[in-house]
Design an enzyme around this catalytic site. Sequence first.
Site, short mmCIF file in Angstrom:
data_model
loop_
_atom_site.label_atom_id
_atom_site.label_comp_id
_atom_site.label_asym_id
_atom_site.label_seq_id
_atom_site.Cartn_x
_atom_site.Cartn_y
_atom_site.Cartn_z
N ASP A 1 0.82 -1.19 0.00
CA ASP A 1 -0.09 -0.06 -0.02
C ASP A 1 0.85 1.11 -0.15
O ASP A 1 1.67 1.25 0.67
CB ASP A 1 -0.89 -0.04 1.32
CG ASP A 1 -2.17 1.03 1.16
OD1 ASP A 1 -2.75 0.91 0.48
OD2 ASP A 1 -1.98 2.14 1.70
N ASN B 1 -2.62 12.64 -3.11
CA ASN B 1 -3.50 13.18 -4.38
C ASN B 1 -4.02 14.51 -4.02
O ASN B 1 -4.28 15.47 -4.93
CB ASN B 1 -4.72 12.06 -4.32
CG ASN B 1 -4.56 11.48 -5.38
OD1 ASN B 1 -3.94 11.63 -6.35
ND2 ASN B 1 -5.39 10.36 -5.70
N HIS C 1 -5.07 14.70 -8.99
CA HIS C 1 -5.21 13.27 -9.55
C HIS C 1 -4.26 12.89 -10.59
O HIS C 1 -4.07 11.75 -10.78
CB HIS C 1 -6.73 12.92 -9.73
CG HIS C 1 -7.62 13.13 -8.68
ND1 HIS C 1 -7.61 12.04 -7.88
CD2 HIS C 1 -8.55 13.98 -8.39
CE1 HIS C 1 -8.62 12.04 -6.74
NE2 HIS C 1 -9.11 13.40 -7.18
N ASP D 1 -1.99 9.86 -10.44
CA ASP D 1 -2.04 8.72 -11.36
C ASP D 1 -0.67 8.43 -11.97
O ASP D 1 -0.14 7.20 -12.18
CB ASP D 1 -3.07 9.15 -12.59
CG ASP D 1 -4.43 9.10 -12.18
OD1 ASP D 1 -4.73 8.51 -11.20
OD2 ASP D 1 -5.07 9.27 -13.10
N GLU E 1 -4.71 2.42 -4.34
CA GLU E 1 -3.45 2.55 -4.25
C GLU E 1 -2.75 1.34 -3.77
O GLU E 1 -1.64 1.30 -3.30
CB GLU E 1 -2.97 3.83 -3.32
CG GLU E 1 -3.33 3.70 -2.04
CD GLU E 1 -4.75 3.89 -1.58
OE1 GLU E 1 -5.09 4.34 -0.50
OE2 GLU E 1 -5.44 4.13 -2.47
#
Length: 342
Positions: A215, A223, A228, A232, A258
């Site tokens: 994780d 973020n 975003h 990404d 994630e």
Amino acid sequence: MAITEDFERSGDLAAKAMERMLSDRLPPTPENFTLWYVYFSGQKPDLTRAVDLARRDGLATSQTLCDELYKRFFTLDAEAQAIRETSDKARYALGRILEQLGNVGSETERYGNTLTGFRDELDQPLSLAELRAMVAAIAAETKEIVDRQAALQFQLQESSQQLAEMRVSLDSARREALTDGLTGIGNRKAFDLMLQEAMEASLRDEQPLSLLMIDIDHFKAFNDTHGHLVGDHVLKLVARMLTECIKGRDTAVRYGGEEFAIILPRTSLENATKLAEQVRTFVGARQIVNKARNANYGTVALSVGVTQFRPGEQAMALVRRADQALYAAKRGGRNRVMAATE
């Protein structure tokens, strides 16, 4: 009594679904109602886990999140859609072939009967004109059956090409269905299939099998801070670095959000833990930069849970133990590796 209990339970689930939509200010659409009704019913454990993970990470229950969850758990995936469409095409193509074969069969039978009739006539005395007419008739009948056979051959070739294209379409759809659209590595569906295959191979070959659950720490904050698009970019970068850290039969997938996973066939818990530490160090040392904007976003840290397959246990139990080790790493301060122990 059972009917009454079912009715009361359905009413209770519906009320909870409506209450959740109202509290989160979500429009009471059929899709949202289905999502929350099934969530409270517990019919889809993976959905429950996805919602709980989002809550754990502090993600707001937005319409965007609901749309993503509905698409993930309730819509027809690419593979199933391709199968349905290809089945219709295949049914049509086979129907045409059978129809053509039926026609040729009838024509062949008629041709045979015609030749038999000509043979019987040849047993009788014929004039030159009659014989010439018979030869012409035989030639005409033969040409017609040859033309029919040529049409059938063309039809079979055309149908064969169509079926070949359908096979390619199905193969492509299957690859797409098993690939995460953002990162390009395997997705959750691929994980489920590959883990099951790895467990069966582990039992068959009597070799160890280990699993890493990974994780990205504080990804939500990252973020929120950088947007975003940068988030990404980080997900794609982490996916690429994970694939660089593994080899052979090892498989890295995006488990969801994630969270990533690495399946490690023929790998003991000890060696898997060493690899997990190498992965954590390798990813943590990488600077996240945007050359176009001349921006440096620093580094990302990983928490990793490690466990080894126990012969006889189900895949869900194996994943649960890896998850528990991952959560222990989170509770222990993040940016660390924890191995599941007895």
